[in-house]
Design a protein around this motif. Sequence first.
Motif, PDB file in Angstrom:
ATOM      1  N   ASP A  45      -4.230  -8.202  -4.718  1.00  0.00           N
ATOM      2  CA  ASP A  45      -4.097  -7.609  -3.392  1.00  0.00           C
ATOM      3  C   ASP A  45      -2.937  -6.629  -3.466  1.00  0.00           C
ATOM      4  O   ASP A  45      -1.780  -7.029  -3.580  1.00  0.00           O
ATOM      5  CB  ASP A  45      -3.783  -8.686  -2.341  1.00  0.00           C
ATOM      6  CG  ASP A  45      -4.990  -9.544  -2.021  1.00  0.00           C
ATOM      7  OD1 ASP A  45      -6.034  -8.982  -1.691  1.00  0.00           O
ATOM      8  OD2 ASP A  45      -4.867 -10.776  -2.103  1.00  0.00           O
ATOM      9  N   ALA A  47      -0.412  -4.013  -1.978  1.00  0.00           N
ATOM     10  CA  ALA A  47       0.174  -3.503  -0.736  1.00  0.00           C
ATOM     11  C   ALA A  47       0.349  -2.003  -0.877  1.00  0.00           C
ATOM     12  O   ALA A  47       1.155  -1.533  -1.685  1.00  0.00           O
ATOM     13  CB  ALA A  47       1.507  -4.191  -0.477  1.00  0.00           C
ATOM     14  N   ASP A  49      -0.336   2.103   1.291  1.00  0.00           N
ATOM     15  CA  ASP A  49      -0.528   2.768   2.580  1.00  0.00           C
ATOM     16  C   ASP A  49      -2.002   2.808   2.976  1.00  0.00           C
ATOM     17  O   ASP A  49      -2.333   2.891   4.155  1.00  0.00           O
ATOM     18  CB  ASP A  49       0.020   4.204   2.520  1.00  0.00           C
ATOM     19  CG  ASP A  49       1.504   4.241   2.231  1.00  0.00           C
ATOM     20  OD1 ASP A  49       2.253   3.494   2.895  1.00  0.00           O
ATOM     21  OD2 ASP A  49       1.921   5.001   1.340  1.00  0.00           O
ATOM     22  N   LEU A  50      -2.880   2.760   1.969  1.00  0.00           N
ATOM     23  CA  LEU A  50      -4.316   2.819   2.223  1.00  0.00           C
ATOM     24  C   LEU A  50      -5.044   2.186   1.051  1.00  0.00           C
ATOM     25  O   LEU A  50      -4.657   2.349  -0.103  1.00  0.00           O
ATOM     26  CB  LEU A  50      -4.769   4.280   2.383  1.00  0.00           C
ATOM     27  CG  LEU A  50      -6.254   4.524   2.657  1.00  0.00           C
ATOM     28  CD1 LEU A  50      -6.630   4.039   4.063  1.00  0.00           C
ATOM     29  CD2 LEU A  50      -6.597   6.011   2.501  1.00  0.00           C
ATOM     30  N   THR A  51      -6.110   1.449   1.361  1.00  0.00           N
ATOM     31  CA  THR A  51      -6.987   0.896   0.329  1.00  0.00           C
ATOM     32  C   THR A  51      -8.252   1.742   0.267  1.00  0.00           C
ATOM     33  O   THR A  51      -8.859   2.026   1.296  1.00  0.00           O
ATOM     34  CB  THR A  51      -7.360  -0.567   0.641  1.00  0.00           C
ATOM     35  OG1 THR A  51      -6.173  -1.367   0.638  1.00  0.00           O
ATOM     36  CG2 THR A  51      -8.334  -1.118  -0.393  1.00  0.00           C
ATOM     37  N   GLY A  75      -7.600  -8.562   3.043  1.00  0.00           N
ATOM     38  CA  GLY A  75      -7.116  -7.276   3.520  1.00  0.00           C
ATOM     39  C   GLY A  75      -5.887  -7.328   4.399  1.00  0.00           C
ATOM     40  O   GLY A  75      -5.185  -6.330   4.541  1.00  0.00           O
ATOM     41  N   HIS A  76      -5.638  -8.470   5.015  1.00  0.00           N
ATOM     42  CA  HIS A  76      -4.458  -8.615   5.885  1.00  0.00           C
ATOM     43  C   HIS A  76      -4.391  -7.506   6.939  1.00  0.00           C
ATOM     44  O   HIS A  76      -3.307  -7.077   7.328  1.00  0.00           O
ATOM     45  CB  HIS A  76      -3.174  -8.608   5.056  1.00  0.00           C
ATOM     46  CG  HIS A  76      -3.072  -9.736   4.067  1.00  0.00           C
ATOM     47  ND1 HIS A  76      -2.889 -11.056   4.442  1.00  0.00           N
ATOM     48  CD2 HIS A  76      -3.157  -9.722   2.717  1.00  0.00           C
ATOM     49  CE1 HIS A  76      -2.838 -11.813   3.356  1.00  0.00           C
ATOM     50  NE2 HIS A  76      -3.001 -11.034   2.298  1.00  0.00           N
ATOM     51  N   ARG A  78      -5.199  -4.407   6.575  1.00  0.00           N
ATOM     52  CA  ARG A  78      -4.900  -3.083   6.027  1.00  0.00           C
ATOM     53  C   ARG A  78      -6.035  -2.099   6.297  1.00  0.00           C
ATOM     54  O   ARG A  78      -7.203  -2.472   6.337  1.00  0.00           O
ATOM     55  CB  ARG A  78      -4.663  -3.172   4.514  1.00  0.00           C
ATOM     56  CG  ARG A  78      -3.476  -4.025   4.105  1.00  0.00           C
ATOM     57  CD  ARG A  78      -3.231  -3.878   2.601  1.00  0.00           C
ATOM     58  NE  ARG A  78      -2.183  -4.785   2.164  1.00  0.00           N
ATOM     59  CZ  ARG A  78      -2.379  -5.882   1.454  1.00  0.00           C
ATOM     60  NH1 ARG A  78      -3.614  -6.223   1.123  1.00  0.00           N
ATOM     61  NH2 ARG A  78      -1.377  -6.648   1.090  1.00  0.00           N
ATOM     62  N   LYS A  79      -5.663  -0.837   6.435  1.00  0.00           N
ATOM     63  CA  LYS A  79      -6.653   0.214   6.640  1.00  0.00           C
ATOM     64  C   LYS A  79      -7.302   0.571   5.309  1.00  0.00           C
ATOM     65  O   LYS A  79      -6.658   0.598   4.263  1.00  0.00           O
ATOM     66  CB  LYS A  79      -6.003   1.431   7.290  1.00  0.00           C
ATOM     67  CG  LYS A  79      -5.591   1.187   8.749  1.00  0.00           C
ATOM     68  CD  LYS A  79      -4.917   2.385   9.354  1.00  0.00           C
ATOM     69  CE  LYS A  79      -4.745   2.200  10.874  1.00  0.00           C
ATOM     70  NZ  LYS A  79      -4.062   0.966  11.242  1.00  0.00           N
ATOM     71  N   TYR A 107     -10.198  -6.184   6.188  1.00  0.00           N
ATOM     72  CA  TYR A 107      -9.817  -4.776   6.154  1.00  0.00           C
ATOM     73  C   TYR A 107     -10.325  -4.052   7.403  1.00  0.00           C
ATOM     74  O   TYR A 107     -11.345  -4.420   7.989  1.00  0.00           O
ATOM     75  CB  TYR A 107     -10.407  -4.084   4.924  1.00  0.00           C
ATOM     76  CG  TYR A 107      -9.770  -4.498   3.625  1.00  0.00           C
ATOM     77  CD1 TYR A 107      -8.670  -3.834   3.113  1.00  0.00           C
ATOM     78  CD2 TYR A 107     -10.289  -5.577   2.889  1.00  0.00           C
ATOM     79  CE1 TYR A 107      -8.091  -4.225   1.908  1.00  0.00           C
ATOM     80  CE2 TYR A 107      -9.717  -5.975   1.685  1.00  0.00           C
ATOM     81  CZ  TYR A 107      -8.614  -5.286   1.208  1.00  0.00           C
ATOM     82  OH  TYR A 107      -8.044  -5.684   0.024  1.00  0.00           O
ATOM     83  N   GLN A 154       0.809   3.113  14.236  1.00  0.00           N
ATOM     84  CA  GLN A 154       0.884   1.997  13.303  1.00  0.00           C
ATOM     85  C   GLN A 154       0.168   0.755  13.835  1.00  0.00           C
ATOM     86  O   GLN A 154      -0.506   0.045  13.106  1.00  0.00           O
ATOM     87  CB  GLN A 154       2.348   1.657  13.012  1.00  0.00           C
ATOM     88  CG  GLN A 154       2.546   0.598  11.949  1.00  0.00           C
ATOM     89  CD  GLN A 154       2.186   1.092  10.563  1.00  0.00           C
ATOM     90  OE1 GLN A 154       2.217   2.288  10.303  1.00  0.00           O
ATOM     91  NE2 GLN A 154       1.832   0.169   9.673  1.00  0.00           N
TER      92      GLN A 154
END
Length: 257
Positions: A45, A47, A49-51, A75-76, A78-79, A107, A154
């Motif tokens: 996983d 960390a 700014d973007l996946t 994904g927690h 995440r974007k 995600y 955010q």
Amino acid sequence: MLDTVALYYFSPTGGTEKVGMQFAETIAEKVVAFNLGDKKQDLQDAAADLTVVAMPVFAGRIPAIAIEKMQQLDGHGRKAVTIVVYGNRAYDDALLELNDTMMAGGYEIVASAAFIAGHSIVPEIAKGRPDKADLAEISAFAEAVEVKLFDLRQEEKAVPVKVPGNRPYRESGGVPNVVEVSENCVVCGKCVEICPTGAVELISGEITGNPEKCIECMACIAACPVKARALPQEVQTRIGGFLAPLKDVRKENETFL
């Protein structure tokens, strides 16, 4: 420009990796890449700014092995951006399947796309793609995603991206084809190393294949330095005939923001 992008890709013959890297390198200073087909690489996983997740389309679906690996991640919130890459026929339910998988994993999908690359089995189809024009479109898509991310605060969630596809997804699989090995084989082991499913093995000095594990990703065929591996000629002829009408058709890329 973003600081870091985490790129997860499955690219047996290189086309999907090329598309994914073009997007990621356009939008971020640093790309942390995970090759889902590499048996030696640890999946993490990341960390960032973007996946970004880039997947090939196999008969209108995402390869099961790639879906299974992405399901291991959390994904927690995440974007993420999802991309499917296909060989000029259609991507059917693949992009919807990928988005469903990513959202189930926590995600938030902010954008999706379907891009063209050369067909892995019939190289005359979409030959040379992604080409210069495609790469420019990929970069333009990345720039549009960057603008969208900037516009989103955010704590603000994006409106869910709508993509084509149907549930239930089209059936996958079919009768597996056995990759043929010619007398040119030098038993170098590259096919064993690159096979993502373990379908190719080196046993007692001989290369053997397990059709039940083979997903016809063409990785072993593309990697063979002496061109000793190929699908049976009748299979190539059948698939080539089916796709022949697409030889001179230039399918357009599609993006969803």
